[in-house]
Design an enzyme around this catalytic site. Structure first.
Site, PDB file in Angstrom:
ATOM      1  N   PHE A 115       0.854  -1.190   0.000  1.00  0.00           N
ATOM      2  CA  PHE A 115       0.000   0.000   0.000  1.00  0.00           C
ATOM      3  C   PHE A 115       0.891   1.242   0.000  1.00  0.00           C
ATOM      4  CE2 PHE A 115      -2.906   3.161   1.711  1.00  0.00           C
ATOM      5  CZ  PHE A 115      -4.105   2.828   1.103  1.00  0.00           C
ATOM      6  N   ARG A 150     -12.326  -4.944  -7.309  1.00  0.00           N
ATOM      7  CA  ARG A 150     -12.010  -5.537  -6.019  1.00  0.00           C
ATOM      8  C   ARG A 150     -13.288  -5.775  -5.212  1.00  0.00           C
ATOM      9  NH1 ARG A 150      -8.284  -2.712  -1.411  1.00  0.00           N
ATOM     10  NH2 ARG A 150     -10.034  -1.264  -1.431  1.00  0.00           N
TER      11      ARG A 150
HETATM   12  C1  LIG Z   1      -5.940   1.075   4.405  1.00  0.00           C
HETATM   13  C2  LIG Z   1      -4.477   0.961   4.582  1.00  0.00           C
HETATM   14  C3  LIG Z   1      -3.747   1.964   5.217  1.00  0.00           C
HETATM   15  C4  LIG Z   1      -4.441   3.233   5.627  1.00  0.00           C
HETATM   16  O1  LIG Z   1      -3.638   4.116   6.298  1.00  0.00           O
HETATM   17  P1  LIG Z   1      -4.293   5.413   6.960  1.00  0.00           P
HETATM   18  O2  LIG Z   1      -3.199   6.006   7.734  1.00  0.00           O
HETATM   19  O3  LIG Z   1      -5.464   4.954   7.769  1.00  0.00           O
HETATM   20  O4  LIG Z   1      -4.793   6.291   5.867  1.00  0.00           O
HETATM   21  C5  LIG Z   1      -2.395   1.762   5.408  1.00  0.00           C
HETATM   22  N1  LIG Z   1      -1.794   0.632   4.999  1.00  0.00           N
HETATM   23  C6  LIG Z   1      -2.475  -0.352   4.376  1.00  0.00           C
HETATM   24  C7  LIG Z   1      -1.779  -1.600   3.940  1.00  0.00           C
HETATM   25  C8  LIG Z   1      -3.836  -0.212   4.139  1.00  0.00           C
HETATM   26  O5  LIG Z   1      -4.511  -1.161   3.508  1.00  0.00           O
END
Ligand SMILES: *Cc1c(COP(=O)(O)O)cnc(C)c1O
Length: 424
Positions: free
Chosen positions: A129, A383
Site C-alpha cells: 500500500f 475488487r
Molecule cells: C488502508 C491501509 C492503510 C491506511 O492508512 P491510513 O493512515 O489509515 O490512511 C495503510 N496501509 C495499508 C496496507 C492499508 O490497507
C-alpha cells in the site's frame, strides 16, 4: 453448476448467520467493500450519542475518569489483541495506520542502529500500500537508509546481511494475496532482520497470531474489517521484548510514564503505552469499540477460525460463480486460489472497462471498488471484499448475476459509468 438454491442452502446452514443482524446494512445494497470501510454496527449510533450527550454534554471533564476515557486506547487495544494473537496490555488503539507505522518503523530503525549498524536497508514489496512505502521512504531519507522494493517471489532472496528491516503488509490490498507470517518472519529472523507487519487487511478478516509468529512490530486499521467508522483510530502492537528498548519519536505526553506529573522532561511509559502521542478522539474510539465488539460477538461461535472458514467458502463460491456465469467476458483472477495464500477479498482483472464495470455494479447496489493498474505487471482491478460477519451466500449469487448482466448488456459502456470520481 451452482444454483441460487445452493447458495440459499448455504445461508440456511451458516452458523454465523445471526451476526448479520448486528449491522445496519442499507436495504437494497450488497456491500462488498468492507475491506475499505466496514459497515456501521447497529449499536454505534446510540453509543456515540451517549458519549456526546451524556459523557461529554453532562459529565464533561469528569468523563476522563468516570467514563474511562483516559484508558480507552488500552481497553480497545486489549479487545483487538484477542483478534491478532497478542497479549493483554500489548496493543493500543490510537492515531492512524500511517502514523503508527512511522512510530514502529522508527523504533525498529533505532534497534537496528544499536544492534547492527552495518545493516542499511529496509525491504518491502513494490505493490505494498503506497502510504506504507511513503512513510518508509521518508524515514530512509531521514536516517540515510535505502528502501529496496521487490516482487513477492523475490523477498526470500532479498533478505541479505545488509538488511535491517522487512516491512510487509500481511494481506495485499490490491490482489488479496496473503503471506505466511510465521514462515516469512522466521526467514527474516534467520538473517538477523526485524519484521514490521501491516494488518490493515488482516485484523478481523483472517486469523493472525503475532506472538506465535514471533513478529517484532505490527500496525493495523480500525475502519476496514474492524468496522470502526470513517477515520477510526488504528492500532499498534510491539513485541514485549522490544517495547521498552527505545522511545518512539512522537514522544507526546500520552506516552509519558506520568502524564499528570507535568514534568519538563520525557520519561516513557513502560510497554505499549509509550506508543501513544497526544489526546485521543473519544467519539471515534467509542465507535471503534462498537466495531470491535461485532467481531468479539463471533467468539462464542468459533471466533476468527469460524469467520475464516466462512470467508473461504464465500470467496471460493464467488470465484466459481464468476467462472461459470461470466465466462467469455475477459475477466481474469488476480487473487490466489490456494486458501493459505488468500485473504478475504477477490480481485478480478479486465484489460478494459474495470472502472466502469465497478460503477455500473454500484448503480445496481453491488458495492465493490476499483484499483488502478500500473501499466505493467499489475492490471486494473475490480475488487470485492467479503466480510463474513455480514455477507451471505445469496449475496454472492446476486452480485455475480449483476456482474454477468453488466457485461452481457455492455451496460458499463454508458458515459455516466466512465466518469472518474476523486475517490475510487
Ligand atoms: C488502508 C491501509 C492503510 C491506511 O492508512 P491510513 O493512515 O489509515 O490512511 C495503510 N496501509 C495499508 C496496507 C492499508 O490497507
Amino acid at each position: 453448476m451452482t444454483t441460487l438454491q445452493d447458495c440459499q442452502a448455504l445461508d440456511a446452514q451458516d452458523p454465523l448467520r445471526a451476526l448479520r443482524d448486528l449491522f445496519a446494512l442499507p436495504a437494497g445494497t450488497i456491500y462488498l467493500d468492507g475491506n475499505s470501510l466496514g459497515v456501521m454496527p447497529r449499536a454505534t449510533p446510540e453509543r456515540v450519542a451517549d458519549v456526546v450527550t451524556r459523557e461529554w454534554g453532562t459529565d464533561l471533564i469528569q468523563s476522563w475518569n468516570k467514563a474511562g476515557w483516559f484508558a480507552m486506547p488500552q481497553a480497545v487495544g486489549d479487545k483487538i489483541a484477542r483478534l491478532i494473537g497478542a497479549g493483554a496490555g500489548e496493543v493500543v488503539a490510537t492515531d492512524s495506520t500511517s502514523i503508527n507505522l512511522f512510530k514502529v518503523l522508527s523504533a525498529a530503525i533505532a534497534i537496528a542502529k544499536a544492534d547492527a549498524p552495518q545493516r542499511t536497508r529496509i525491504v518491502s514489496e513494490r505493490s505494498n500500500f503506497p502510504t506504507d512505502l511513503y512513510i518508509a521512504e521518508a524515514l530512509c531519507k531521514q536516517h540515510g537508509l535505502e528502501l529496496v522494493l521487490v516482487e513477492p517471489e523475490e523477498i526470500a532472496a532479498a533478505l541479505t546481511a545488509n538488511v535491517a528491516i522487512l516491512m510487509l503488509t500481511h494481506v495485499n490490498y490490491r490482489t488479496g494475496a496473503m503471506h505466511d507470517m510465521a514462515a516469512v518472519t522466521a526467514a527474516a529472523h534467520a538473517q538477523g532482520i526485524l519484521t514490521v507487519w501491516d494488518l490493515a487487511h488482516s485484523a478481523g478478516a483472517v486469523p493472525v497470531d503475532l506472538r506465535g509468529a514471533k513478529a517484532d512490530f505490527a500496525v493495523g486499521c480500525g475502519y476496514k474489517y474492524l468496522n470502526g467508522g470513517p477515520g477510526a483510530p488504528a492500532f499498534v502492537w510491539v513485541n514485549p521484548q522490544h517495547a521498552d528498548r527505545f522511545w518512539q519519536p512522537l514522544a507526546g505526553w500520552w506516552g509519558h510514564a506520568a502524564p499528570f506529573a507535568f514534568t519538563p522532561d520525557y520519561q516513557p511509559a513502560p510497554g505499549i503505552t509509550r506508543y501513544q502521542c497526544g489526546t485521543q478522539p473519544m467519539i471515534s474510539l467509542a465507535a471503534l469499540d462498537c466495531g470491535v465488539d461485532t467481531l468479539l460477538a463471533a467468539e462464542a461461535l468459533g471466533g476468527m477460525a469460524a469467520l475464516r472458514a466462512k470467508s473461504l467458502v464465500l470467496t471460493d463460491l464467488f470465484i466459481r460463480l464468476v467462472e461459470e456465469r461470466c465466462a467469455g467476458h475477459g475477466l481474469g483472477l488476480a487473487t490466489p486460489r490456494e486458501h493459505a495464500q488468500r485473504g478475504s477479498q477477490v480481485c478480478l482483472t479486465r484489460a478494459e472497462g474495470a472502472y466502469a464495470i465497478v460503477q455500473a455494479l454500484i448503480a445496481r447496489g453491488v458495492v465493490g471498488d476499483f484499483r488502478a493498474g500500473d501499466g505493467g505487471r499489475h492490471q486494473d482491478i475490480l475488487r470485492f471484499g467479503f466480510t463474513p460477519l455480514y455477507i451471505g451466500f445469496e449475496d454472492v449469487w446476486h452480485s455475480v448475476e449483476h456482474l454477468r448482466q453488466v457485461l452481457e448488456t455492455a451496460e458499463w459502456q454508458r458515459p455516466e459509468f466512465n466518469r472518474k470520481h476523486a475517490v475510487t
